[in-house]
Design a protein around this motif. Structure first.
Motif, PDB file in Angstrom:
ATOM      1  N   SER A  85      34.012  20.287  35.667  1.00  0.00           N
ATOM      2  CA  SER A  85      32.548  20.167  35.634  1.00  0.00           C
ATOM      3  C   SER A  85      32.039  19.090  37.054  1.00  0.00           C
ATOM      4  O   SER A  85      30.975  18.552  37.068  1.00  0.00           O
ATOM      5  N   THR A 126      24.013  26.030  37.201  1.00  0.00           N
ATOM      6  CA  THR A 126      23.704  24.491  37.481  1.00  0.00           C
ATOM      7  C   THR A 126      22.778  24.523  38.632  1.00  0.00           C
ATOM      8  O   THR A 126      22.747  25.360  39.577  1.00  0.00           O
ATOM      9  N   TYR A 150      32.998  23.307  43.661  1.00  0.00           N
ATOM     10  CA  TYR A 150      32.271  23.468  42.086  1.00  0.00           C
ATOM     11  C   TYR A 150      30.865  24.501  42.324  1.00  0.00           C
ATOM     12  O   TYR A 150      31.024  25.170  41.480  1.00  0.00           O
ATOM     13  N   LYS A 193      28.929   5.966  34.752  1.00  0.00           N
ATOM     14  CA  LYS A 193      29.387   4.934  35.581  1.00  0.00           C
ATOM     15  C   LYS A 193      28.608   3.763  35.667  1.00  0.00           C
ATOM     16  O   LYS A 193      29.204   2.471  35.485  1.00  0.00           O
ATOM     17  N   GLY A 212      29.197   5.467  45.861  1.00  0.00           N
ATOM     18  CA  GLY A 212      29.233   6.244  47.108  1.00  0.00           C
ATOM     19  C   GLY A 212      27.609   6.385  47.684  1.00  0.00           C
ATOM     20  O   GLY A 212      27.062   5.026  48.156  1.00  0.00           O
ATOM     21  N   ARG A 296      31.093  11.789  49.264  1.00  0.00           N
ATOM     22  CA  ARG A 296      31.652  13.208  49.409  1.00  0.00           C
ATOM     23  C   ARG A 296      31.616  13.722  50.656  1.00  0.00           C
ATOM     24  O   ARG A 296      30.652  13.516  51.260  1.00  0.00           O
ATOM     25  N   ASP A 299      27.509  16.419  50.318  1.00  0.00           N
ATOM     26  CA  ASP A 299      26.621  15.968  49.220  1.00  0.00           C
ATOM     27  C   ASP A 299      25.413  16.678  49.175  1.00  0.00           C
ATOM     28  O   ASP A 299      25.071  17.246  50.259  1.00  0.00           O
TER      29      ASP A 299
HETATM   30  O1  F7E Z   1      26.740  12.362  41.126  1.00  0.00           O
HETATM   31  C1  F7E Z   1      26.195  10.415  43.938  1.00  0.00           C
HETATM   32  C2  F7E Z   1      26.972  11.536  44.058  1.00  0.00           C
HETATM   33  O2  F7E Z   1      29.059  12.985  39.876  1.00  0.00           O
HETATM   34  C3  F7E Z   1      25.331  12.489  41.445  1.00  0.00           C
HETATM   35  C4  F7E Z   1      27.584  17.527  36.932  1.00  0.00           C
HETATM   36  O3  F7E Z   1      27.320  17.391  35.578  1.00  0.00           O
HETATM   37  O4  F7E Z   1      25.257  17.402  37.557  1.00  0.00           O
HETATM   38  C5  F7E Z   1      26.528  16.861  37.842  1.00  0.00           C
HETATM   39  O5  F7E Z   1      26.823  16.804  39.395  1.00  0.00           O
HETATM   40  C6  F7E Z   1      25.039  12.022  42.683  1.00  0.00           C
HETATM   41  C7  F7E Z   1      25.827  12.675  43.888  1.00  0.00           C
HETATM   42  O6  F7E Z   1      26.794  14.261  39.396  1.00  0.00           O
HETATM   43  C8  F7E Z   1      28.647   7.721  43.135  1.00  0.00           C
HETATM   44  O7  F7E Z   1      27.401  11.550  45.509  1.00  0.00           O
HETATM   45  C9  F7E Z   1      26.951   7.886  44.543  1.00  0.00           C
HETATM   46  O8  F7E Z   1      24.973  12.809  44.997  1.00  0.00           O
HETATM   47  O9  F7E Z   1      26.998  11.935  38.585  1.00  0.00           O
HETATM   48  P1  F7E Z   1      27.221  12.887  39.722  1.00  0.00           P
HETATM   49  P2  F7E Z   1      26.423  15.767  40.295  1.00  0.00           P
HETATM   50  O10 F7E Z   1      27.420  15.693  41.319  1.00  0.00           O
HETATM   51  O11 F7E Z   1      25.120  15.923  40.548  1.00  0.00           O
HETATM   52  C10 F7E Z   1      25.274  18.835  38.186  1.00  0.00           C
HETATM   53  C11 F7E Z   1      24.046  19.467  37.881  1.00  0.00           C
HETATM   54  C12 F7E Z   1      26.621  19.690  37.491  1.00  0.00           C
HETATM   55  O12 F7E Z   1      26.430  20.798  37.151  1.00  0.00           O
HETATM   56  C13 F7E Z   1      27.798  18.937  37.390  1.00  0.00           C
HETATM   57  O13 F7E Z   1      28.710  19.576  36.459  1.00  0.00           O
HETATM   58  O14 F7E Z   1      25.492  10.439  42.764  1.00  0.00           O
HETATM   59  N1  F7E Z   1      27.259   9.244  43.546  1.00  0.00           N
HETATM   60  N2  F7E Z   1      28.248   7.151  43.736  1.00  0.00           N
HETATM   61  C14 F7E Z   1      28.073   9.058  43.097  1.00  0.00           C
HETATM   62  N3  F7E Z   1      28.666   9.875  42.020  1.00  0.00           N
HETATM   63  C15 F7E Z   1      29.676   9.630  41.289  1.00  0.00           C
HETATM   64  N4  F7E Z   1      30.148  10.403  40.080  1.00  0.00           N
HETATM   65  N5  F7E Z   1      30.263   8.678  41.411  1.00  0.00           N
HETATM   66  C16 F7E Z   1      29.980   7.558  42.298  1.00  0.00           C
HETATM   67  O15 F7E Z   1      30.394   6.313  42.363  1.00  0.00           O
END
Ligand code: F7E
Ligand code: NAP
Length: 341
Positions: A85, A126, A150, A193, A212, A296, A299
């Protein structure tokens, strides 16, 4: 006779909350988990339900394993929550992500069609499928433009589920869920986080939070609300697809600000081109820093959902707003750190 529900990915955030909800409704809950060398039931333990869920090894990569579980447990309802996920990881593991999220969902659909064709099926679709959406807010009619391995794997699973329904073969519903979070969220996702790292900084056991793309915007809701929506969909006599969302969108930067405020960490920001630094207003210490290696390759910049259909047909509404969500997550992480120290 209690109804039997099979949940794949029961050890995940949504799996744990859904298992809890179904147990309170009197279901027999079969929890599919992926075998590993360590027990992975910390979320079920946190909710105090580990002993109430019948755990069965179930890996979406193994068709015979899935078929055997469906045959022997004879579920009335199947919730497919298992997935790789993490969007970020899908760029370096696109094949694994497709095997689990796309073909894995199809394996499960086929196994249910074979061994329990009357069972009702829920597919965890999603908002990531919208990618760079052509309209705002996004609803069930918004075209998909996936921006990650994904997301395109989830698009495959979504259409496989829709096709099983339209071919008249199965009772299948898809929840197109926008981001939903909780204290049980994995720490690799940005919300947890932020809350876990800032809580650690507040307690003096960490110094810096690296992020990021802090300008990305998401429609963040509370996970316990979303599992209620999932269950509601499956109870409808006519299956369908439903967006679950709050209708509000906030940036990662706003999330950081709100969490820092809840922890009494005053931040002043310095932005220089694509780099941003959040300094502690009293000590001047660098507390938050952007890191280009965490951005990413592609993104999703902004998402906001319209859950009007779920509101009207399922009477579903989210109960926790953005500030309440941030505060409850901060509180839980602060409490966890205090317990450890
Ligand atoms: O990132 C930005 C990142 O990894 C959200 C999953 O549950 O929801 C989730 O996916 C945003 C993105 O969630 C960091 O680039 C910045 O734009 O928390 P995330 P996601 O990618 O939205 C959807 C609905 C799902 O279906 C998925 O399974 O935040 N971002 N800085 C970062 N993200 C992460 N993880 N870490 C960072 O340091
Ligand atoms: P999560 O916490 O990452 O849980 C995913 C679950 O899938 C874990 O139990 C994991 O097992 C399991 N899993 C991974 N690979 C597997 C495999 N090959 N076979 C069987 N199980 C496997 O995710 P979540 O936040 O609860 O999300 C639940 C579902 O909703 C996922 O399908 C996700 O893509 C989707 N979704 C989530 C959101 C959200 O904001 N949370 C929004 C939209 C859609 P381990 O514990 O062993 O890793």
């Amino acid at each position: 006779m209690p109804r039997t529900a099979l949940i794949t990915g029961v050890t995940g955030q949504d799996g744990a909350y859904l298992a809890q909800l179904l147990l309170t409704k009197g279901y027999r809950v079969i929890g599919g988990y992926r075998r590993s060398s360590l027990p992975v039931t910390w979320r079920l333990d946190a909710l105090g339900i580990s002993r109430l869920v019948e755990m069965v090894p179930l890996d979406l990569l193994e068709y015979n394993n899935i078929l055997d579980v469906v045959r022997t447990t004879e579920p009335d309802e199947v919730y497919n929550l298992a997935a790789q996920s993490f969007v970020g990881a899908s760029f370096s593991q696109p094949l694994l992500t497709a095997e689990v999220n796309a073909v894995g969902a199809l394996r499960l659909l086929e196994a249910v069609r074979e061994a329990a064709p009357e069972a009702r099926f829920y597919q965890a679709s999603t908002s990531e499928m919208f990618g760079c959406p052509s309209k705002e807010p996004q609803d069930e009619t918004t075209p998909f433009r996936p921006r990650s391995p994904y997301a395109y794997a989830k698009v495959f699973a979504h259409w496989a589920a829709v096709n099983a329904r339209e071919a008249g073969r199965m009772h299948v519903s898809c929840g197109i869920s926008f981001n939903h979070e909780s204290p049980l969220r994995g720490t690799e996702f940005v919300t947890r986080k932020i809350t876990s790292t800032l809580a650690a900084i507040r307690s003096g056991v960490a110094t810096e939070l690296r992020l990021g793309n802090i300008h990305a915007k998401r429609d963040w809701g509370y996970a316990e609300d979303y599992v209620v929506g999932m269950w509601n969909m499956v109870q409808q006599s006519i299956p369908g697809d439903y967006v679950l969302a709050t209708g509000e969108s906030h940036s990662v930067l706003e999330f950081v600000q709100c969490a820092a405020q809840a922890l009494d960490i005053p931040l002043v920001w310095e932005h220089d081109g694509s780099t941003s630094v959040g300094l502690h207003a009293r000590t001047g210490a660098i507390t938050v820093r952007t890191d280009a290696t965490l951005v990413r390759p592609t993104d999703v910049h902004a998402l906001r959902g319209d859950a009007g259909k779920a509101r009207t047909r399922l009477q579903w509404t989210p109960t926790v707003n953005f500030t309440q969500l941030v505060e409850l997550m901060v509180r839980a992480d602060r409490h966890a750190i205090r317990r450890l120290s």
